[in-house]
Design a protein around this motif. Structure first.
Motif, PDB file in Angstrom:
ATOM      1  N   ASP A   1       0.904  -1.205  -0.020  1.00 17.60           N
ATOM      2  CA  ASP A   1      -0.085   0.011   0.009  1.00 17.60           C
ATOM      3  C   ASP A   1       0.770   1.190  -0.040  1.00 17.60           C
ATOM      4  O   ASP A   1       0.205   2.390  -0.076  1.00 17.60           O
ATOM      5  CB  ASP A   1      -0.857   0.206   1.274  1.00 17.60           C
ATOM      6  N   PHE A   2       2.068   1.078   0.190  1.00 16.43           N
ATOM      7  CA  PHE A   2       2.944   2.271   0.406  1.00 16.43           C
ATOM      8  C   PHE A   2       4.312   2.325  -0.494  1.00 16.43           C
ATOM      9  O   PHE A   2       5.429   1.844   0.208  1.00 16.43           O
ATOM     10  CB  PHE A   2       3.259   2.588   1.757  1.00 16.43           C
ATOM     11  N   PRO A   3       4.196   1.882  -1.717  1.00 15.33           N
ATOM     12  CA  PRO A   3       5.672   1.169  -2.519  1.00 15.33           C
ATOM     13  C   PRO A   3       6.648   2.241  -2.468  1.00 15.33           C
ATOM     14  O   PRO A   3       6.269   3.749  -2.643  1.00 15.33           O
ATOM     15  CB  PRO A   3       5.034   0.991  -3.779  1.00 15.33           C
ATOM     16  N   VAL A   4       7.721   1.731  -2.285  1.00 14.69           N
ATOM     17  CA  VAL A   4       9.080   2.618  -2.313  1.00 14.69           C
ATOM     18  C   VAL A   4      10.179   1.864  -3.119  1.00 14.69           C
ATOM     19  O   VAL A   4      10.266   2.491  -4.370  1.00 14.69           O
ATOM     20  CB  VAL A   4       9.732   3.002  -0.970  1.00 14.69           C
ATOM     21  N   LEU A   5      10.678   0.825  -2.716  1.00 18.69           N
ATOM     22  CA  LEU A   5      11.469   0.137  -3.672  1.00 18.69           C
ATOM     23  C   LEU A   5      10.966  -0.626  -4.881  1.00 18.69           C
ATOM     24  O   LEU A   5      11.436  -0.712  -5.910  1.00 18.69           O
ATOM     25  CB  LEU A   5      12.287  -0.975  -2.705  1.00 18.69           C
ATOM     26  N   GLN A   6       9.583  -1.071  -4.743  1.00 19.71           N
ATOM     27  CA  GLN A   6       8.786  -1.159  -5.986  1.00 19.71           C
ATOM     28  C   GLN A   6       9.147  -0.393  -7.251  1.00 19.71           C
ATOM     29  O   GLN A   6       9.298  -0.843  -8.380  1.00 19.71           O
ATOM     30  CB  GLN A   6       7.420  -1.586  -5.585  1.00 19.71           C
TER      31      GLN A   6
ATOM     32  N   GLY B   1       4.986   5.679 -16.019  1.00 13.47           N
ATOM     33  CA  GLY B   1       4.314   4.368 -16.536  1.00 13.47           C
ATOM     34  C   GLY B   1       4.181   3.349 -15.227  1.00 13.47           C
ATOM     35  O   GLY B   1       3.779   2.572 -15.275  1.00 13.47           O
ATOM     36  N   PHE B   2       4.796   3.784 -14.088  1.00  9.49           N
ATOM     37  CA  PHE B   2       4.682   2.981 -12.905  1.00  9.49           C
ATOM     38  C   PHE B   2       3.056   3.077 -12.297  1.00  9.49           C
ATOM     39  O   PHE B   2       2.419   3.855 -12.175  1.00  9.49           O
ATOM     40  CB  PHE B   2       5.342   3.438 -11.679  1.00  9.49           C
ATOM     41  N   PRO B   3       2.447   1.615 -12.153  1.00 12.99           N
ATOM     42  CA  PRO B   3       1.009   1.608 -12.019  1.00 12.99           C
ATOM     43  C   PRO B   3       0.980   1.927 -10.534  1.00 12.99           C
ATOM     44  O   PRO B   3       1.696   1.856  -9.429  1.00 12.99           O
ATOM     45  CB  PRO B   3       0.862   0.037 -12.005  1.00 12.99           C
ATOM     46  N   GLY B   4      -0.132   2.638 -10.438  1.00 12.50           N
ATOM     47  CA  GLY B   4      -0.567   3.400  -9.138  1.00 12.50           C
ATOM     48  C   GLY B   4      -0.093   4.926  -9.131  1.00 12.50           C
ATOM     49  O   GLY B   4       0.617   5.501  -9.853  1.00 12.50           O
ATOM     50  N   PRO B   5      -0.859   5.432  -7.964  1.00 12.99           N
ATOM     51  CA  PRO B   5      -0.577   6.852  -7.820  1.00 12.99           C
ATOM     52  C   PRO B   5       0.773   7.157  -7.114  1.00 12.99           C
ATOM     53  O   PRO B   5       1.387   6.296  -6.732  1.00 12.99           O
ATOM     54  CB  PRO B   5      -1.687   7.238  -6.694  1.00 12.99           C
TER      55      PRO B   5
END
Length: 796
Positions: free
Chosen positions: A374-379, A773-777
């Motif tokens: 829910d809180f992507p950083v390294l992704q 292009g990264f999926p998500g806000p």
């Protein structure tokens, strides 16, 4: 109504009609703001056992905000007047006390916030009864500290900015000891000092604190003096609070006592919290667990001489830093300081004080919690790597560790009484050491389907700085209306780093690691009482400060200094010291029922240390930048503060404040990074009539304008400029606070922050926008949503 409309309305109120009072504010007559040079204030200081022990700025001003946990004042003191209690005596009446005793808020003055306790002064008007988890947060919550903004690093780490000055430019000390962060994004100058153990915080928003050291703004954290009693006494204090948002709990037990010639205080505190809810959206990773122990002893060698010793220990574990590359697994700090004070009337001086200190911090951190769904950083980093030809199924992990230490001493002699012509002469010495290491590992599948692993290291090499300095300050009341202050300082700073620790780096010349600089500073300040109601203050000062060890020697580390948490930093050993020229003007008024102040400043900073964009090849997204510190030839910081309050009735007091700073890189003709927007506070206090504040309720609207003056830096080779910030929308947040002095030894308080659960983000706080292009806000560090809290303070 849009925030800008709020600001215009408040400005009209503050500047029109009666010039609605001010805030020190919330500093009202009941707050006990006073000239430190006044007889009344000197008597209070002597009763507290400190007098001029602390290196105060002339003219010395105290804005005392009660709060061992931000507890408000009680009706009566609990023990002997010489003991600093978390419950205070009754405030003076409106006609005699408070803001009017000092007139203006002079620009060079130290604003003093009492975060714990103080005998003889109260601050019911400054209803700061929220239990802060960090001293930086305490400063940001105070309307009396209009010139302080903070960047939220974690729930227990708030990085203070003063009138646009930030780390490196802000000199910070506690109990006479110099402190600096072990790592800029995982530690701050104030996060090691629990607010409940502080007597007061001095904030100097300009180059007028040269008695502390080289800097452009200054923070001095002052511990409450160790108690004395006519005969042996022993007391206990229990403090506690709960914040429902994030399940935050705080508790502290303190035992203190002593006799006629000695005193002691021992205290243990624990803070713990988990992820908090913003106004809307997924929880923000913010778990933490802090434990700290304080011990202090004081002994009177003679009736005029004493020695003080204190020890501090902090253990911070499992602390999440949202939006950043690393979290803290463990951070441990220990500190010692010893002070000797001589006020023997037979001596050659009126007072001699010698302080010595040593503090040391170790830390280790990692990326174990940086793959939160829910809180992507390294992704984001891994997604960008997956879209490169080098490989697929990328996984990035890392760990960091490091340490720093500060040791030194200061000796100051004062000749003359404080309320007369007097001279201070002093000498000090600081010796600093610091190192940081990062290890990063990337695993991936190459083009042939074989698993691969790539390891690489970044480092800030072992580095040291030595800084001996001398200073002199002179003050004289030239007439009943005019007081003059002069000060000057000279430092020699030498820094060096261990070349063997460096990786090959095109940005750092290994032959330039040893640097030395001569630094000087001076100021002149004037206070002119125009009549019984109006006071004018004007000042001018120059100061220089050396580059920090990180600014000179960082080797491409993941340190988030801009809005992006994925910023990498490289230093430059050949950086020039910054040089600031600042002018200030303030006009204040004090009437029977209203108080007001308007102040402004303008600072020219030559060789301002900012960032150059060196770009980054992998991963290629906009906010993951490789930055290098560099000197821009000319920058300016300018702004104003307005404040006022009005005793509408003896039980109702409206108040308002406004502050603004603009930073410009004159070389690029563009805004500087990390500058907060226009901010206004509007509030109303309901309280019982009379001088004794048994209860009080305060409602406040904090109105922050949108920030579209975006930080801009030079691109590598001078080929253009790059904007490294995104616009931040304005917002209005409503807060409600109340307290009740149930008994002379029991204080209860409660409140609700962000009453209407507003979703918002501060301009200085982190956000991750890319890669494209990264999926998500975007991943944003939003501020907490609705946060009810309760607490108590009990002495027995």
């Amino acid at each position: 109504m849009k925030p800008v409309c709020w600001h215009i309305g408040v400005l009209a109120v503050l500047l029109g009609g009666i010039g609605l009072p001010m805030a020190g504010a919330q500093a009202g007559p009941q707050e006990g703001i006073a000239w430190a040079g006044d007889t009344d204030d000197a008597g209070f200081a002597e009763a507290a056992g400190e007098s001029d022990d602390q290196p105060l700025l002339p003219p010395e001003e105290r804005i005392r905000l009660v709060a061992g946990m931000f507890q408000p004042p009680a009706v009566q003191p609990l023990t002997a007047p010489s003991e600093l209690q978390p419950f205070l005596p009754q405030p003076p009446g409106p006609a005699t006390g408070g803001f009017g005793e000092i007139g203006p808020l002079p620009i060079e003055v130290a604003q003093r916030i009492v975060l714990s306790s103080a005998a003889g002064r109260t601050s019911g008007q400054e209803l700061q009864v929220a239990p802060p988890a960090d001293t930086g947060e305490a400063l940001s919550q105070s309307a009396g500290m209009q010139n302080v903004d903070v960047q939220r690093r974690s729930q227990v780490s708030f990085d203070p900015h003063i009138r646009g000055y930030k780390w490196g430019q802000v000199y910070t000390q506690a109990d006479g000891a110099y402190w600096f962060p072990v790592r800029l994004d995982l530690d701050t100058m104030l996060s090691k000092i629990d607010p409940a153990m502080i007597d007061e915080v001095v904030v100097i928003p300009g180059p007028y604190g040269l008695r502390y050291g080289p800097g452009f703004a200054f923070i001095d954290v002052v511990r409450a003096p160790t108690p004395r009693y006519e005969s042996f006494e022993n007391h206990f204090r229990t403090s506690g609070s709960v914040r429902t948002n994030g399940g935050q709990f705080y508790g502290r037990e303190t035992v203190y006592g002593g006799g006629p010639r000695w005193g002691y205080r021992f205290s243990y505190g624990e803070r713990k919290g988990s992820d908090y809810d913003p106004g809307d959206g997924p929880q923000i990773p913010s778990s933490y667990h802090n434990r700290d122990f304080w011990g202090e002893l004081s002994y009177d060698l003679t009736p005029y001489q004493r020695v003080d010793f204190s020890f501090k220990r902090l253990d911070q574990t499992d602390t999440e830093y949202p939006g950043q590359f690393f979290d803290i697994g463990h951070l441990g700090t220990y500190a010692f300081d010893v002070s000797v004070v001589d006020r023997d009337p037979a001596g050659p001086w009126h007072e001699l004080r010698i302080d010595s200190w040593y503090n040391h911090t170790n830390f280790r951190g990692d990326t174990r919690n940086k793959h939160n769904v829910d809180f992507p950083v390294l992704q984001r980093v891994e997604w960008a790597l997956d879209h490169q030809p080098a490989g697929s199924n990328n996984r990035v992990e890392g760990e960091t560790q490091g340490s720093n230490y500060s040791t030194g001493a200061r000796m100051v002699a004062r000749f003359g009484e404080l309320d007369e012509t007097h001279l201070r002469l002093g000498a000090d010495f600081r010796y600093l050491g610091q190192t940081i290491r990062e290890h990063l590992a990337r695993t991936y599948i190459d083009g042939s389907g074989v698993g691969q692993r790539q390891d690489f290291n970044t480092v800030m090499p072992h580095a040291w700085a030595a800084d001996p300095g001398v200073f002199a300050e002179w003050s004289s009341p030239l007439s009943d209306e005019w007081t003059l202050w002069l000060g000057a300082r000279l430092d020699y700073v030498e820094t060096q780093a261990r070349a063997a620790d460096l990786q090959p780096n095109p940005f750092i010349d290994p032959n330039a690691l040893e640097q030395n600089n001569w630094l000087y500073a001076f100021y002149v300040n004037n206070r002119l009482r125009l009549n019984e109601y109006w006071t004018l203050d004007g000042g001018f000062g120059h100061a220089q400060r050396p580059p920090t060890l990180v600014e000179r020697y960082a080797d491409r580390m993941f340190i988030s200094v801009a809005q992006s948490g994925l910023t990498r930093l490289s230093g430059d050993p050949a950086l020039n010291p910054e040089r600031s020229w600042q002018i200030d003007l303030a006009l204040s008024t004090e009437r029977e029922t209203w108080r007001g102040r308007v102040s402004g400043f303008y600072a020219w900073v030559l060789d301002y240390i900012t960032y150059g964009d060196q770009t980054v090849a992998v991963p290629p997204f906009a906010d993951a930048r490789l930055l290098q510190f560099y000197n821009t030839p000319d920058a300016t910081l300018a702004g104003f503060e307005l404040a006022g309050e009005w005793d509408w009735t003896d039980w109702l007091t409206p108040f308002a404040t406004m502050s603004y700073v603009e930073g410009r890189d004159r070389n690029l003709r563009a805004p500087l990074p990390s500058i907060p927007p226009l901010e206004t506070r509007l509030g109303l206090r309901l309280h019982n009539a009379g001088p004794q504040r048994r209860w009080e309720i305060e409602g406040e609207a904090r109105i922050v304008d949108n920030q579209d003056r975006l930080g801009t830096i030079l691109v590598q080779g001078g080929q253009g400029t790059a904007v490294i910030e995104e616009p931040t929308p304005g917002f209005t947040v409503w807060n409600l606070r109340a307290y009740w002095n149930a008994r002379e030894n029991l204080n209860l308080f409660a409140g609700i922050d962000n009453v209407f659960d507003k979703k918002y983000q501060e301009h200085l706080d982190l956000r991750l926008l890319g890669p494209a292009g990264f999926p998500g806000p975007p991943t944003r560090v939003l501020s907490p949503g609705i946060t009810p809290y309760v607490g108590l303070n009990w002495i027995f």
